[in-house]
Every structure is written in structure tokens, then in C-alpha cells.
Write an enzyme that holds these catalytic residues in place. Structure first.
Site, PDB file in Angstrom:
ATOM      1  CE  LYS A   9     -32.668  91.002 -26.298  1.00 34.52           C
ATOM      2  NZ  LYS A   9     -31.652  90.007 -25.800  1.00 34.52           N
ATOM      3  CE1 TYR A  49     -30.505  87.210 -30.690  1.00 41.05           C
ATOM      4  CE2 TYR A  49     -33.181  86.645 -29.948  1.00 41.05           C
ATOM      5  CZ  TYR A  49     -32.277  87.500 -30.060  1.00 41.05           C
ATOM      6  OH  TYR A  49     -32.107  88.792 -28.836  1.00 41.05           O
ATOM      7  NE  ARG A  85     -22.397  93.517 -29.521  1.00 37.43           N
ATOM      8  CZ  ARG A  85     -22.887  91.930 -28.597  1.00 37.43           C
ATOM      9  NH1 ARG A  85     -24.373  91.732 -29.256  1.00 37.43           N
ATOM     10  NH2 ARG A  85     -22.474  91.327 -29.303  1.00 37.43           N
ATOM     11  CB  THR A  91     -24.859  88.638 -22.817  1.00 39.32           C
ATOM     12  OG1 THR A  91     -23.857  89.301 -24.429  1.00 39.32           O
ATOM     13  CG2 THR A  91     -26.028  88.058 -23.203  1.00 39.32           C
ATOM     14  NE  ARG A 102     -28.695  93.560 -23.468  1.00 38.80           N
ATOM     15  CZ  ARG A 102     -27.561  92.485 -24.400  1.00 38.80           C
ATOM     16  NH1 ARG A 102     -26.349  91.984 -24.366  1.00 38.80           N
ATOM     17  NH2 ARG A 102     -28.281  92.299 -25.334  1.00 38.80           N
ATOM     18  CG  ASN A 112     -30.159  90.825 -22.587  1.00 37.73           C
ATOM     19  OD1 ASN A 112     -31.659  90.379 -23.245  1.00 37.73           O
ATOM     20  ND2 ASN A 112     -29.248  90.092 -23.284  1.00 37.73           N
ATOM     21  CD  GLU A 126     -29.449  91.057 -35.892  1.00 47.02           C
ATOM     22  OE1 GLU A 126     -29.681  92.163 -35.629  1.00 47.02           O
ATOM     23  OE2 GLU A 126     -28.254  90.394 -36.039  1.00 47.02           O
TER      24      GLU A 126
HETATM   25  P1  GTP Z   1     -28.341  90.223 -28.708  1.00 51.17           P
HETATM   26  O1  GTP Z   1     -28.170  91.244 -29.433  1.00 51.17           O
HETATM   27  O2  GTP Z   1     -29.890  89.053 -28.298  1.00 51.17           O
HETATM   28  O3  GTP Z   1     -27.410  89.401 -29.964  1.00 51.17           O
HETATM   29  O4  GTP Z   1     -27.219  89.607 -26.937  1.00 51.17           O
HETATM   30  P2  GTP Z   1     -26.342  89.783 -27.580  1.00 51.17           P
HETATM   31  O5  GTP Z   1     -25.510  89.753 -28.460  1.00 51.17           O
HETATM   32  O6  GTP Z   1     -25.037  90.130 -26.283  1.00 51.17           O
HETATM   33  O7  GTP Z   1     -25.616  87.712 -27.247  1.00 51.17           O
HETATM   34  P3  GTP Z   1     -25.909  85.896 -27.910  1.00 51.17           P
HETATM   35  O8  GTP Z   1     -26.530  87.002 -29.380  1.00 51.17           O
HETATM   36  O9  GTP Z   1     -25.031  85.697 -27.979  1.00 51.17           O
HETATM   37  O10 GTP Z   1     -27.103  85.513 -26.995  1.00 51.17           O
HETATM   38  C1  GTP Z   1     -28.376  86.495 -27.643  1.00 51.17           C
HETATM   39  C2  GTP Z   1     -29.855  86.371 -26.496  1.00 51.17           C
HETATM   40  O11 GTP Z   1     -29.780  85.208 -25.881  1.00 51.17           O
HETATM   41  C3  GTP Z   1     -28.898  87.160 -25.368  1.00 51.17           C
HETATM   42  O12 GTP Z   1     -29.180  88.175 -25.463  1.00 51.17           O
HETATM   43  C4  GTP Z   1     -30.053  86.651 -24.407  1.00 51.17           C
HETATM   44  O13 GTP Z   1     -30.963  87.016 -23.552  1.00 51.17           O
HETATM   45  C5  GTP Z   1     -30.381  85.410 -24.586  1.00 51.17           C
HETATM   46  N1  GTP Z   1     -29.096  84.848 -24.184  1.00 51.17           N
HETATM   47  C6  GTP Z   1     -27.775  84.368 -24.019  1.00 51.17           C
HETATM   48  N2  GTP Z   1     -26.910  83.438 -23.511  1.00 51.17           N
HETATM   49  C7  GTP Z   1     -27.806  83.347 -22.782  1.00 51.17           C
HETATM   50  C8  GTP Z   1     -27.779  82.391 -21.854  1.00 51.17           C
HETATM   51  O14 GTP Z   1     -26.412  81.281 -22.038  1.00 51.17           O
HETATM   52  N3  GTP Z   1     -29.163  81.407 -20.868  1.00 51.17           N
HETATM   53  C9  GTP Z   1     -29.975  82.778 -21.256  1.00 51.17           C
HETATM   54  N4  GTP Z   1     -31.101  82.342 -20.476  1.00 51.17           N
HETATM   55  N5  GTP Z   1     -30.345  83.628 -22.007  1.00 51.17           N
HETATM   56  C10 GTP Z   1     -29.128  83.282 -23.044  1.00 51.17           C
HETATM   57 MG    MG Z   2     -26.355  88.856 -30.425  1.00 52.93          MG
END
Ligand code: GTP
Ligand code: MG
Length: 149
Positions: A9, A49, A85, A91, A102, A112, A126
Site C-alpha cells: 500500500k 474494495y 494472509r 488486519t 503487519r 497497515n 484481483e
Molecule cells: P486487505 O488485505 O487490505 O483487504 O485487509 P484485510 O483483508 O486484512 O481487511 P479487510 O478486507 O476487512 O479491510 C480492508 C482494509 O480496510 C484493511 O486492510 C484496512 O486498511 C481497512 N480497514 C478495515 N477495517 C477498518 C476499520 O475499522 N477502520 C479503518 N480505518 N480501516 C479499516
Molecule cells: Mg481484505
């Protein structure tokens, strides 16, 4: 074959963590099939997303992902989606285990440093979304017989 989309990112790029992050997947033994530095549009970020569209943090997430260049990667391997993952960690970086990307390199959910697909279907979706056909290479690394019997 199973494939996953991994993305450094904008914070990871700005902080000079690109090499470190690529290195973790490379050392693990997965196969790199696509790699590029890329400034994504708002439209692409929203499509990527789309499952999170209703969330309160969605606009901030789109601002974050489009705030600078990202590094797009396609990785192949048996079990690569779940394993990536695990390498990435939870996350929320404060809950991510030490030893994960992370867990080692970040402190906040909104910064993150890396993305990984959450299912084989989303891995394919994707990769197709972020890469053009000619940007993906299928190749056999010389170390292949030393990675799998
Ligand atoms: P990705 O690999 O980026 O998809 O992350 P993830 O699969 O671990 O989490 P998810 O797909 O649920 O959320 C995508 C992204 O949104 C996360 O990596 C965070 O950067 C952001 N995000 C998720 N939940 C929150 C939240 O509660 N607050 C904030 N500020 N950002 C969030
Ligand atoms: Mg995700």
C-alpha cells in the site's frame, strides 16, 4: 493453480518497505508472476474494495489506497492465498503476531502497509483487475526441484 494478489500500500512504498515485503514472499518460495509500481484511480480502488462499500471507513480507505503509488504483485503456489494472509498478519497491526509483515512493520489499521486476497476466487479476480494480460509471466524457477519433492 492457486494465485493471490498482494499489494504494498502507499504507506509501505513511502516508507521504503517494498524490498522487505517482496522479500518475505520470495524467500518463502512462492512464484512471482507479476510486479509493477502503479498509481491507481479512485474507480479501481472502489472496485477492488467493493465488498466494504457500506462501511464508515470506506471513503478514508479509498483516499489511503489512492494517496500514492502502490506495488502490485501476483504470486502463485499451492496454498498461497491462506499462507500469504498468514505472512501478512491480522488486519489490525497491534493484534498481528510479531514475525508477520503487519506485526513487524506497522501500528494502525488505516496504515497497515500491505494487502492480500482473502480467497482463491478473489485472488483471480484481483489479479485480473490490477494487471493486463501481457503483464503476467508464467515461468519455471531453477530452484523448483529444491522447493518441492
Ligand atoms: P486487505 O488485505 O487490505 O483487504 O485487509 P484485510 O483483508 O486484512 O481487511 P479487510 O478486507 O476487512 O479491510 C480492508 C482494509 O480496510 C484493511 O486492510 C484496512 O486498511 C481497512 N480497514 C478495515 N477495517 C477498518 C476499520 O475499522 N477502520 C479503518 N480505518 N480501516 C479499516
Ligand atoms: Mg481484505
Amino acid at each position: 493453480v492457486e494465485e493471490t494478489y498482494v499489494m504494498v500500500k502507499p504507506d509501505g512504498v513511502q516508507r521504503g518497505l517494498v524490498g522487505e515485503i517482496i522479500s518475505r514472499f520470495e524467500k518463502k518460495g512462492f512464484l512471482l508472476k507479476g510486479l509493477k509500481l502503479f498509481q491507481c484511480s479512485k474507480e479501481l480502488a472502489e472496485e477492488h474494495y467493493k465488498d466494504l462499500k457500506g462501511k464508515t471507513f470506506f471513503p478514508k480507505l479509498i483516499d489511503y489506497i489512492t494517496s500514492g503509488p502502490v506495488v502490485c504483485m501476483a504470486w502463485e503456489g499451492v496454498g498461497v492465498v491462506a499462507s500469504a494472509r498468514k505472512l501478512i498478519g491480522a488486519t489490525n497491526p497491534l493484534q498481528a503476531e510479531p514475525g508477520t509483515i503487519r506485526g513487524d512493520l506497522s501500528v494502525q489499521m488505516g496504515r497497515n502497509v500491505v494487502h492480500g486476497s482473502d480467497s482463491p476466487e478473489n485472488g483471480k479476480r484481483e489479479i485480473a483487475l490490477w494487471f493486463k494480460e501481457g503483464e503476467i509471466c508464467s515461468w519455471v524457477p531453477v530452484q523448483a526441484p529444491w522447493l518441492r519433492e
